[in-house]
Design a protein around this motif. Structure first.
Motif, PDB file in Angstrom:
ATOM      1  N   GLN A 279      -1.830  -7.581  -2.604  1.00  0.00           N
ATOM      2  CA  GLN A 279      -1.545  -8.951  -2.150  1.00  0.00           C
ATOM      3  C   GLN A 279      -0.441  -8.943  -1.099  1.00  0.00           C
ATOM      4  O   GLN A 279      -0.542  -9.621  -0.080  1.00  0.00           O
ATOM      5  CB  GLN A 279      -1.144  -9.839  -3.322  1.00  0.00           C
ATOM      6  N   GLU A 280       0.592  -8.154  -1.337  1.00  0.00           N
ATOM      7  CA  GLU A 280       1.721  -8.067  -0.399  1.00  0.00           C
ATOM      8  C   GLU A 280       1.255  -7.631   0.990  1.00  0.00           C
ATOM      9  O   GLU A 280       1.722  -8.150   2.010  1.00  0.00           O
ATOM     10  CB  GLU A 280       2.744  -7.073  -0.950  1.00  0.00           C
ATOM     11  N   LEU A 281       0.297  -6.687   1.045  1.00  0.00           N
ATOM     12  CA  LEU A 281      -0.188  -6.163   2.330  1.00  0.00           C
ATOM     13  C   LEU A 281      -1.410  -6.913   2.852  1.00  0.00           C
ATOM     14  O   LEU A 281      -1.892  -6.627   3.954  1.00  0.00           O
ATOM     15  CB  LEU A 281      -0.518  -4.672   2.192  1.00  0.00           C
ATOM     16  N   GLY A 282      -1.941  -7.843   2.066  1.00  0.00           N
ATOM     17  CA  GLY A 282      -3.108  -8.602   2.486  1.00  0.00           C
ATOM     18  C   GLY A 282      -4.406  -7.813   2.384  1.00  0.00           C
ATOM     19  O   GLY A 282      -5.368  -8.103   3.093  1.00  0.00           O
ATOM     20  N   ILE A 283      -4.451  -6.815   1.501  1.00  0.00           N
ATOM     21  CA  ILE A 283      -5.661  -6.005   1.318  1.00  0.00           C
ATOM     22  C   ILE A 283      -6.668  -6.828   0.519  1.00  0.00           C
ATOM     23  O   ILE A 283      -6.341  -7.381  -0.533  1.00  0.00           O
ATOM     24  CB  ILE A 283      -5.328  -4.689   0.591  1.00  0.00           C
ATOM     25  N   GLU A 284      -7.915  -6.907   1.036  1.00  0.00           N
ATOM     26  CA  GLU A 284      -8.906  -7.750   0.378  1.00  0.00           C
ATOM     27  C   GLU A 284     -10.321  -7.214   0.588  1.00  0.00           C
ATOM     28  O   GLU A 284     -10.549  -6.285   1.366  1.00  0.00           O
ATOM     29  CB  GLU A 284      -8.796  -9.183   0.876  1.00  0.00           C
TER      30      GLU A 284
END
Length: 160
Positions: free
Chosen positions: A140-145
């Motif tokens: 979530q912190e790095l925006g991995i999705e």
């Protein structure tokens, strides 16, 4: 008969050389850690040092009993085929983000902040060839999705 013997004597060392190269490649990947990059749909790249789990014992043990893990580290579980996978947190002491990866390196699902010791099955919701576990909250912190790409030699999309 003489031609067959000559062919055999020529081909045998060649096969040995190819097998040695393949073993060297495998050893390099199965070393203590290897580099993996997650490339977001926006083009942003995130690097991780990962341990590889491939053998039945490594796959079963995973990150159990670890008391900590650096935020830029993880464990990559690699399977021989693509199939629905389920993970759980038995004997896992730290929260983890569990990232399910298709054979082409595309992220199929991110399960955030898996709870330590939880025996609830965490499904991939589709066939995957690999699973990456990183420290809880980092995805979530790095925006991995879902839809992001994992770049590693063990996936079909790998390029130098």
């Amino acid at each position: 008969m003489k031609n067959t013997l000559l062919t055999f004597l020529f081909v045998l060392p060649l096969i040995g050389l190819l097998m040695a190269c393949e073993q060297e490649n495998r050893d390099e990947i199965q070393g203590k850690t290897t580099s993996l990059v997650i490339e977001s749909l926006s083009g942003e790249k995130h690097s991780f040092d990962v341990e590889i789990a491939r053998t039945p014992a490594e796959l079963a043990h995973g990150l159990m009993f670890r008391e900590s893990m650096p935020r830029d580290h993880g464990m990559l579980f690699i399977f021989n085929d693509s199939a629905e996978r389920r993970f759980w947190m038995k004997n896992t002491l730290i929260p983890l983000d569990i990232i399910f990866i298709k054979a082409d390196g595309t992220i199929n699902r991110v399960h955030p902040e898996a709870v330590p010791h939880d025996l609830t099955s965490i499904p991939s919701y589709g066939p995957v060839k690999g699973v990456l576990e990183i420290s809880g909250g980092v995805a979530q912190e790095l925006g991995i999705e879902k839809g992001d790409r994992v770049r590693h030699a063990l996936f079909e999309n790998f390029s130098q």
